[in-house]
Scaffold this motif. Structure first.
Motif, PDB file in Angstrom:
ATOM      1  N   THR A 291      41.209  39.482   9.260  1.00 30.09           N
ATOM      2  CA  THR A 291      40.228  40.401   9.945  1.00 30.09           C
ATOM      3  C   THR A 291      40.600  40.612  11.556  1.00 30.09           C
ATOM      4  N   ALA A 292      40.613  39.654  12.059  1.00 31.79           N
ATOM      5  CA  ALA A 292      41.112  39.722  13.501  1.00 31.79           C
ATOM      6  C   ALA A 292      42.405  40.739  13.835  1.00 31.79           C
ATOM      7  N   MET A 293      43.450  40.139  12.875  1.00 30.08           N
ATOM      8  CA  MET A 293      44.674  40.637  12.907  1.00 30.08           C
ATOM      9  C   MET A 293      44.532  42.335  12.495  1.00 30.08           C
ATOM     10  N   GLY A 294      43.826  42.392  11.538  1.00 30.17           N
ATOM     11  CA  GLY A 294      43.749  43.868  11.086  1.00 30.17           C
ATOM     12  C   GLY A 294      43.360  44.821  12.141  1.00 30.17           C
ATOM     13  N   LEU A 295      42.228  44.233  12.851  1.00 33.16           N
ATOM     14  CA  LEU A 295      41.665  45.025  14.163  1.00 33.16           C
ATOM     15  C   LEU A 295      42.760  45.344  15.337  1.00 33.16           C
ATOM     16  N   PHE A 296      43.551  44.197  15.513  1.00 39.56           N
ATOM     17  CA  PHE A 296      44.562  44.521  16.754  1.00 39.56           C
ATOM     18  C   PHE A 296      45.617  45.521  15.897  1.00 39.56           C
ATOM     19  N   LYS A 297      46.021  45.454  14.849  1.00 36.07           N
ATOM     20  CA  LYS A 297      46.880  46.419  14.393  1.00 36.07           C
ATOM     21  C   LYS A 297      46.369  47.796  14.415  1.00 36.07           C
ATOM     22  N   PHE A 298      44.943  47.923  14.091  1.00 37.37           N
ATOM     23  CA  PHE A 298      44.413  49.261  13.850  1.00 37.37           C
ATOM     24  C   PHE A 298      44.318  49.680  15.275  1.00 37.37           C
ATOM     25  N   VAL A 299      43.920  49.228  16.436  1.00 40.87           N
ATOM     26  CA  VAL A 299      44.047  49.537  17.824  1.00 40.87           C
ATOM     27  C   VAL A 299      45.504  50.008  18.274  1.00 40.87           C
ATOM     28  N   TRP A 300      46.290  49.133  18.073  1.00 43.15           N
ATOM     29  CA  TRP A 300      47.681  49.318  18.390  1.00 43.15           C
ATOM     30  C   TRP A 300      48.222  50.501  17.708  1.00 43.15           C
ATOM     31  N   GLU A 301      47.935  50.982  16.462  1.00 42.01           N
ATOM     32  CA  GLU A 301      48.580  52.167  15.789  1.00 42.01           C
ATOM     33  C   GLU A 301      47.554  53.444  16.491  1.00 42.01           C
ATOM     34  N   SER A 302      46.260  53.037  16.521  1.00 40.29           N
ATOM     35  CA  SER A 302      45.551  54.364  17.094  1.00 40.29           C
ATOM     36  C   SER A 302      46.004  54.709  18.570  1.00 40.29           C
ATOM     37  N   ALA A 303      46.610  53.658  19.341  1.00 32.46           N
ATOM     38  CA  ALA A 303      47.061  54.203  20.760  1.00 32.46           C
ATOM     39  C   ALA A 303      48.225  54.549  20.456  1.00 32.46           C
ATOM     40  N   GLY A 304      49.148  54.636  19.612  1.00 33.57           N
ATOM     41  CA  GLY A 304      50.480  55.446  19.336  1.00 33.57           C
ATOM     42  C   GLY A 304      51.469  54.648  20.034  1.00 33.57           C
ATOM     43  N   VAL A 305      51.295  53.306  19.974  1.00 31.61           N
ATOM     44  CA  VAL A 305      52.195  52.468  20.836  1.00 31.61           C
ATOM     45  C   VAL A 305      53.896  52.459  19.955  1.00 31.61           C
ATOM     46  N   LYS A 306      54.648  52.779  20.579  1.00 35.93           N
ATOM     47  CA  LYS A 306      56.118  52.635  20.170  1.00 35.93           C
ATOM     48  C   LYS A 306      56.189  51.187  19.746  1.00 35.93           C
ATOM     49  N   GLY A 307      56.892  51.018  18.490  1.00 35.19           N
ATOM     50  CA  GLY A 307      57.359  49.768  18.130  1.00 35.19           C
ATOM     51  C   GLY A 307      56.424  49.261  17.072  1.00 35.19           C
ATOM     52  N   ASP A 308      57.093  48.154  16.366  1.00 40.58           N
ATOM     53  CA  ASP A 308      55.860  47.664  15.291  1.00 40.58           C
ATOM     54  C   ASP A 308      55.315  46.245  15.984  1.00 40.58           C
ATOM     55  N   LEU A 309      53.952  46.134  15.284  1.00 39.61           N
ATOM     56  CA  LEU A 309      53.497  44.855  15.714  1.00 39.61           C
ATOM     57  C   LEU A 309      53.303  44.016  14.605  1.00 39.61           C
ATOM     58  N   GLU A 310      54.102  42.895  14.750  1.00 40.85           N
ATOM     59  CA  GLU A 310      54.000  41.701  13.833  1.00 40.85           C
ATOM     60  C   GLU A 310      52.936  40.700  14.213  1.00 40.85           C
ATOM     61  N   VAL A 311      52.272  40.251  13.208  1.00 48.32           N
ATOM     62  CA  VAL A 311      51.426  39.335  13.288  1.00 48.32           C
ATOM     63  C   VAL A 311      51.506  38.066  12.651  1.00 48.32           C
ATOM     64  N   GLN A 312      51.201  36.838  13.498  1.00 42.73           N
ATOM     65  CA  GLN A 312      51.421  35.303  12.726  1.00 42.73           C
ATOM     66  C   GLN A 312      50.091  34.855  12.829  1.00 42.73           C
ATOM     67  N   GLY A 313      49.708  34.059  11.689  1.00 44.67           N
ATOM     68  CA  GLY A 313      48.483  33.379  11.762  1.00 44.67           C
ATOM     69  C   GLY A 313      48.924  31.922  11.535  1.00 44.67           C
ATOM     70  N   HIS A 314      48.221  30.968  12.484  1.00 45.28           N
ATOM     71  CA  HIS A 314      48.505  29.549  12.356  1.00 45.28           C
ATOM     72  C   HIS A 314      47.241  28.884  12.020  1.00 45.28           C
ATOM     73  N   LEU A 315      47.166  28.018  11.297  1.00 50.89           N
ATOM     74  CA  LEU A 315      46.021  27.262  10.760  1.00 50.89           C
ATOM     75  C   LEU A 315      46.621  25.764  10.932  1.00 50.89           C
ATOM     76  N   TRP A 316      45.647  24.935  11.606  1.00 52.99           N
ATOM     77  CA  TRP A 316      45.905  23.577  11.779  1.00 52.99           C
ATOM     78  C   TRP A 316      44.777  22.528  10.826  1.00 52.99           C
ATOM     79  N   CYS A 317      45.167  21.686  10.282  1.00 52.54           N
ATOM     80  CA  CYS A 317      44.329  20.806   9.422  1.00 52.54           C
ATOM     81  C   CYS A 317      44.873  19.284   9.458  1.00 52.54           C
ATOM     82  N   VAL A 318      43.961  18.339   9.550  1.00 52.98           N
ATOM     83  CA  VAL A 318      44.284  16.892   9.503  1.00 52.98           C
ATOM     84  C   VAL A 318      44.716  16.750   7.735  1.00 52.98           C
ATOM     85  N   GLY A 319      45.770  16.233   7.768  1.00 50.27           N
ATOM     86  CA  GLY A 319      46.169  15.819   6.508  1.00 50.27           C
ATOM     87  C   GLY A 319      46.980  16.929   5.604  1.00 50.27           C
ATOM     88  N   ALA A 320      47.054  18.066   6.243  1.00 46.87           N
ATOM     89  CA  ALA A 320      47.476  19.234   5.695  1.00 46.87           C
ATOM     90  C   ALA A 320      49.224  19.103   4.959  1.00 46.87           C
TER      91      ALA A 320
END
Length: 417
Positions: free
Chosen positions: A369-398
């Motif tokens: 949800t957060a990443m989608g919001l950032f990408k939407f704003v990025w595209e709405s601004a007409g910024v040149k270049g692609d915005l790639e996103v990475q999500g990192h999740l930490w967990c004990v015993g993962a």
């Protein structure tokens, strides 16, 4: 040298905050708190995280509120909520440990084919491990380093979309209806004068709003002609009536800590209500006239709600996701410009309570949800270049792994010492 010293001080401050929170929750004495060595603290904190993992696994903080991830019900338990905040805080401190950084680097090397990513540092700067609550377009633009001119483009592009009459009424209805449900729960536990009064105000406000949200195609008012000239319309309902009710609601419920979320949302929606207070919401005025009044709502809100408006941001969240909950990044992350090309990488993270399918899925959806919001704003601004996103999740015993969800890469990292 100065930069390294500053980094050390900030890191120590963050460590002390997390440590003190941990100590307060576990009732350690002053001697124990002051005498404990950093390594001992990390070991004790990590042990506590493992212990708490099972008791917290069905819960999470969503939009700053404690929620059961299985049925999305709100959990009103102050002690449990503090424990969850401490759990997340400890997790953010452990991310900087050498063993954790090595795990993250190895996962990056296994997951990404682009060699350029492997030379980048993730979550090493203190602010990158902070919590970030995104409640306005300005915060999104700041993180993406969008220029002042591009921010104007964003507002111009999204304004007419998110201020549509159905988006405005839908968001306001969700806030009022959510407040109504929570007020009813409070009333069951013990009524007060303010709660009883707020129930009456809510009923009246929802009645007005429901009439503004839908037409009754069976009624003659659907195609009723506009009122003839000279007819007194001064008694027709206006958005100003809803504004007065909302002001009274905020006044009645401002001291109820359990209602803070919905009351604060209602408070910021007053900005929009004030701008349209003289516009009619009476269906009896005729179909064409009513559509004109709805158009005025959109036009007025588009013109007056600025880029930094939290009211505008709430409408954007409802437009994109059908929710009025703010985006919260538990581990803020940051932005990397990859190489000398136009590729920009946005990364952020979340601390999970357990490495179980439902828990991981819930965490990924929140990050997405957060990443989608950032990408939407990025595209709405007409910024040149692609915005790639990475999500990192930490967990004990993962189990260390990576996967793709809706076109974005997500990595699960095992927490260890």
């Amino acid at each position: 040298m100065v930069r390294n010293t500053l980094h050390t001080r900030l890191t120590k401050t963050k460590y002390l905050q997390a440590r003190n929170s941990f100590m307060r929750l576990n009732h350690h004495s002053r001697e124990e708190e002051e005498g404990i060595a950093p390594r001992e603290w990390y070991e004790a904190a990590f042990s506590k995280m493992k212990k708490w993992s099972q008791s917290l696994k069905d819960l999470d903080l969503i939009g700053g509120r404690l929620v059961n991830i299985n049925d999305h019900s709100r959990i009103f338990d102050e002690k449990l909520e503090k424990k969850m905040h401490t759990f997340k805080s400890i997790g953010r401190e452990l991310i900087l440990l050498p063993s954790m950084q090595e795990t993250l680097k190895n996962n990056l090397m296994d997951s990404l084919a682009d060699q350029r990513y492997k030379e980048l540092e993730y979550f090493c700067r203190p602010h990158e491990r902070d919590v970030l609550t995104v409640s306005s377009l300005t915060k999104v633009a700041d993180m993406l380093s969008i220029s002042a001119q591009q921010r104007k483009v964003v507002r111009k592009n999204i304004g007419p979309q998110v201020t549509q009459h159905k988006i405005w009424t839908g968001a306001l209805f969700q806030i009022l209806n959510g407040l109504k449900s929570e007020v009813e729960l409070l009333n069951q536990r013990g009524s007060s004068k303010e709660i009883r009064l707020s129930q009456q105000i809510l009923a009246g406000c929802l009645k007005i709003l429901e009439s503004a949200m839908s037409y009754d195609v069976e009624s003659s008012s659907w195609m009723r002609l506009p009122p003839t000239k000279g007819v007194d319309a001064t008694h027709s309902p206006k958005w100003g009536d809803a504004l007065e009710m909302c002001i009274d609601l905020v006044s009645c419920l401002s001291d109820e800590s359990e209602l803070t979320f919905h009351v604060s949302k209602l408070e910021l929606m007053k900005e929009g209500l004030f701008q349209i207070r003289d516009i009619l919401i009476d269906k009896s005025i005729g179909y064409k006239e009513n559509r004109y009044q709805e158009h005025l709502v959109q036009k007025r809100l588009t013109k007056t709600l600025g880029h930094s408006s939290k009211c505008l941001f709430t409408l954007l969240m409802y437009y994109l996701y059908g929710t009025i909950v703010d985006v919260e990044l538990e581990v803020r992350g940051g932005v990397h410009v990859v190489g000398i090309g136009q590729k920009v990488c946005l990364y952020a993270g979340k601390i999970l309570t357990a490495d179980e399918e439902e828990v991981v899925r819930s965490g990924v959806k929140q990050l997405d949800t957060a990443m989608g919001l950032f990408k939407f704003v990025w595209e709405s601004a007409g910024v040149k270049g692609d915005l790639e996103v990475q999500g990192h999740l930490w967990c004990v015993g993962a189990q260390n792994r990576s996967f793709t969800y809706r076109g974005n890469v997500y990595m699960v990292h095992a927490m260890n010492l």
